[in-house]
Design an enzyme around this catalytic site. Structure first.
Site, PDB file in Angstrom:
ATOM      1  N   GLY A  30       0.820  -1.207   0.000  1.00 23.25           N
ATOM      2  CA  GLY A  30       0.000   0.000   0.000  1.00 23.25           C
ATOM      3  C   GLY A  30       0.852   1.254   0.000  1.00 23.25           C
ATOM      4  O   GLY A  30       0.546   2.234   0.691  1.00 23.25           O
ATOM      5  N   ALA A  31       1.909   1.252  -0.816  1.00 28.23           N
ATOM      6  CA  ALA A  31       2.942   2.289  -0.709  1.00 28.23           C
ATOM      7  C   ALA A  31       2.770   3.459  -1.673  1.00 28.23           C
ATOM      8  O   ALA A  31       3.632   4.337  -1.710  1.00 28.23           O
ATOM      9  CB  ALA A  31       4.324   1.664  -0.935  1.00 28.23           C
ATOM     10  N   ASN A  32       1.690   3.493  -2.412  1.00 27.63           N
ATOM     11  CA  ASN A  32       1.535   4.581  -3.389  1.00 27.63           C
ATOM     12  C   ASN A  32       0.879   5.818  -2.802  1.00 27.63           C
ATOM     13  O   ASN A  32       0.844   6.871  -3.435  1.00 27.63           O
ATOM     14  CB  ASN A  32       0.747   4.102  -4.608  1.00 27.63           C
ATOM     15  N   GLY A  34      -0.637   7.799   1.266  1.00 31.14           N
ATOM     16  CA  GLY A  34      -0.864   7.736   2.703  1.00 31.14           C
ATOM     17  C   GLY A  34       0.359   7.318   3.506  1.00 31.14           C
ATOM     18  O   GLY A  34       1.497   7.672   3.195  1.00 31.14           O
ATOM     19  N   ILE A  35       0.116   6.531   4.549  1.00 31.59           N
ATOM     20  CA  ILE A  35       1.191   6.119   5.451  1.00 31.59           C
ATOM     21  C   ILE A  35       2.204   5.245   4.718  1.00 31.59           C
ATOM     22  O   ILE A  35       3.409   5.325   4.970  1.00 31.59           O
ATOM     23  CB  ILE A  35       0.611   5.372   6.667  1.00 31.59           C
ATOM     24  N   GLY A  36       1.721   4.408   3.800  1.00 32.99           N
ATOM     25  CA  GLY A  36       2.637   3.560   3.046  1.00 32.99           C
ATOM     26  C   GLY A  36       3.606   4.369   2.204  1.00 32.99           C
ATOM     27  O   GLY A  36       4.804   4.062   2.147  1.00 32.99           O
ATOM     28  N   SER A 166      -3.563  -1.303  15.004  1.00 37.87           N
ATOM     29  CA  SER A 166      -4.337  -0.118  15.374  1.00 37.87           C
ATOM     30  C   SER A 166      -4.739  -0.239  16.828  1.00 37.87           C
ATOM     31  O   SER A 166      -4.933  -1.351  17.346  1.00 37.87           O
ATOM     32  CB  SER A 166      -5.596  -0.012  14.503  1.00 37.87           C
ATOM     33  N   TYR A 194     -13.229  -4.205  12.005  1.00 37.55           N
ATOM     34  CA  TYR A 194     -11.923  -3.568  11.808  1.00 37.55           C
ATOM     35  C   TYR A 194     -11.008  -3.854  13.008  1.00 37.55           C
ATOM     36  O   TYR A 194      -9.874  -4.313  12.850  1.00 37.55           O
ATOM     37  CB  TYR A 194     -12.078  -2.066  11.613  1.00 37.55           C
TER      38      TYR A 194
END
Length: 311
Positions: A30-32, A34-36, A166, A194
């Protein structure tokens, strides 16, 4: 992500990543954005080769890599992209096969940052599991198990597995192991699903750390803190604006992942928040439940419950 919505990180001295990571290879899911994206940027700034993994269009990853190179001054060929869709166990297996087919020098891995996650999504996955459980936990479980053979220490430093959890894992009714329940659609962020998926993440990290030689590979669960990012895209616009007004930015949220990925002498199997060890859920004290989740997750993913390395 998690509760409370206002992070306390700004009230404490900020840890700053300084340890060089030259010649070390990391995968960030998920690196494209936000946090990633912030995590990948931080690692690249330290000299690491970063593999950005995710399911969105390859163009978005190309743009992300261009931005990282521009912001950090790193060589563009120190960044690469591989497709990975955590909604599908078959996609995870294909990712591992593609990794195995690379030249030997490019397979050696120092860090796996399991960052990608969702707040909630209607329906069930192609594998028949509730989407939060599949994306946030089960596919991460399989990805980690399949990448273990490639994780090796560098210069005496143990390789790292960092799994984004989380504080929402504190607000559950226990570790879910009932398959019928886990195959029913959930109701998004404000349901228990979640938090349950993140409780499973913490349980996995503890179980994995017990089975690893901490001198070779270490595993950590981290709470990034509430963050103004695309994580909230499914929320109403007014809610996103409210969150953005009080939440931290992704670069601040990435600090704890970077801390566990680059600092020495941390407790493998630990849960970290604000760049320090934090208290995890009391539900993790149930050896029976954590072991049951491990065994069932192995069965659901086709991995061995006894040997942590695939045959």
């Amino acid at each position: 992500m998690g509760f409370p919505p206002i992070s306390s990180a700004a009230q404490k001295p900020q840890w700053v990543p300084r340890n060089e990571q030259t010649s070390r290879r990391f995968i960030v899911t998920g690196a494209n954005r936000g946090i990633g994206f912030a995590t990948a940027t931080g690692l690249a700034a330290l000299g690491a080769h970063v593999v950005l993994a995710g399911h969105e269009a390859s163009e978005s990853f190309s743009e992300a890599m261009d931005r990282i190179a521009m912001e950090t001054g790193c060589a563009r060929d120190n960044l690469s992209y591989m497709p990975l869709d955590l909604r599908s166990l078959d996609s995870v297996r294909q990712f591992a096969r593609s990794w195995q087919q690379q030249p030997e020098a490019e397979r050696a891995l120092f860090g796996l940052i399991n960052n990608a996650g969702i707040a909630g999504m209607p329906g069930v996955s192609p594998d028949g599991f509730e989407m939060c459980f599949q994306v946030n936990y089960l596919s991460m479980f399989l990805l980690t198990r399949l990448m273990l053979p490639y994780l090796h220490p560098v210069d005496g430093e143990p390789a790292r597995i960092v799994c984004v959890s989380s504080s929402a894992h504190l607000f559950t009714l226990g570790i879910p192991t009932d398959e019928k329940y886990l195959r029913q659609p959930g109701a998004g962020f404000f349901s228990l699903r979640y938090g349950e998926s993140k409780l499973c993440v913490n349980s996995f990290v503890r179980q994995l750390a017990k089975r690893l030689d901490s001198a070779q590979v270490q595993a950590f669960a981290v709470h990034p803190g509430s963050t103004a990012s695309g994580f909230w895209h499914s929320f109403p616009a007014w809610a996103q604006r409210c969150i953005a007004s009080v939440a931290q930015d992704p670069s601040a949220a990435a600090r704890t992942s970077l801390y566990c990925a680059t600092e020495s002498k941390l407790l493998s199997g630990g849960y970290y928040a604000g760049c320090e060890q934090a208290n995890a859920s009391f539900w993790l004290g149930s050896a029976e439940k954590t072991e049951q989740l491990w065994l069932k997750s192995c069965a659901w993913t086709g991995t061995s419950p006894n040997s942590i390395l695939p045959k």
